[in-house]
Enzyme design. Structure first.
Site, PDB file in Angstrom:
ATOM      1  CE  LYS A   9      -8.352   4.907 -11.477  1.00  0.00           C
ATOM      2  NZ  LYS A   9      -9.538   4.301 -12.088  1.00  0.00           N
ATOM      3  CG  ASP A  64       2.427  -9.070   3.600  1.00  0.00           C
ATOM      4  OD1 ASP A  64       3.018  -9.514   2.594  1.00  0.00           O
ATOM      5  OD2 ASP A  64       2.999  -8.418   4.489  1.00  0.00           O
ATOM      6  CG  HIS A 120     -11.043   2.694 -15.054  1.00  0.00           C
ATOM      7  ND1 HIS A 120     -11.712   3.501 -14.168  1.00  0.00           N
ATOM      8  CD2 HIS A 120     -10.290   3.510 -15.827  1.00  0.00           C
ATOM      9  CE1 HIS A 120     -11.382   4.759 -14.393  1.00  0.00           C
ATOM     10  NE2 HIS A 120     -10.521   4.791 -15.396  1.00  0.00           N
TER      11      HIS A 120
END
Length: 186
Positions: free
Chosen positions: A127, A132, A125
């Protein structure tokens, strides 16, 4: 006189107002968008989605993405552009949601981008994305058209090693855990 660039610290809120992102994506692809503007009726200008796209498109070496759901065509195109530019892109996602209609995961895999997914009960779940190894993009936003256009969501973008490192460590831990050599088949 040379001045040191300030680290990024930005908060984005969604839903994002409707805005054309075609010129931004065409410019990133190097297709000469300035010569032929997009004919769509959407307004031009800065919005949360365009700012998120610019942060992603700033990647030069690597992009790690850890997402529950990914169906936004604009964000999918940006990730594919980075891959074509030679940026190392790795994606971790949830197995149950990667195959849903509209998911960008199949297109990313088809483009040659490395994708791994969970193989357990419960959802992957997270996000977040790391640009870089120095810029963290995280918040409640699933990278879906509905979330971008309809939901109340937030995204925090920071360049701060103190915050980037634990997310990078978590990505690497999950990346290894979801290595296909560890998959169990029943």
């Amino acid at each position: 006189r040379w001045r040191r660039r300030q680290p990024v610290r930005e908060v984005l809120f969604f839903p994002s107002r409707p805005s054309c992102t075609e010129e931004l994506l065409a410019e990133a692809a190097g297709t000469g968008a300035a010569a032929r503007p997009c004919p769509c009726p959407l307004p031009r200008g800065d919005c949360s989605l365009s700012r998120l796209l610019r942060r992603l498109l700033s990647a030069r070496r690597s992009l790690e993405i850890c997402l529950f759901a990914f169906s936004s065509p604009q964000l999918g195109r940006a990730v594919q552009l980075l891959h074509r530019r030679g940026v190392r892109v790795r994606v971790v996602t949830d197995a149950q949601y990667m195959g849903l209609r509209g998911s960008q995961i199949g297109l990313l895999r088809h483009a040659g981008i490395q994708v791994r997914h969970d193989q357990e009960n419960g959802y992957m779940h997270h996000k977040f994305a790391i640009v870089d190894r120095r810029m963290l993009i995280t918040g409640s936003l699933n990278w879906t058209t509905q979330a971008i256009q309809t939901n109340r969501e937030n995204v925090l973008v920071v360049e701060d090693a103190e915050y980037v490192k634990p997310f990078l460590d978590e990505f690497e831990r999950i990346w290894e855990e979801y290595n296909p050599i560890h998959y169990r088949f029943f």
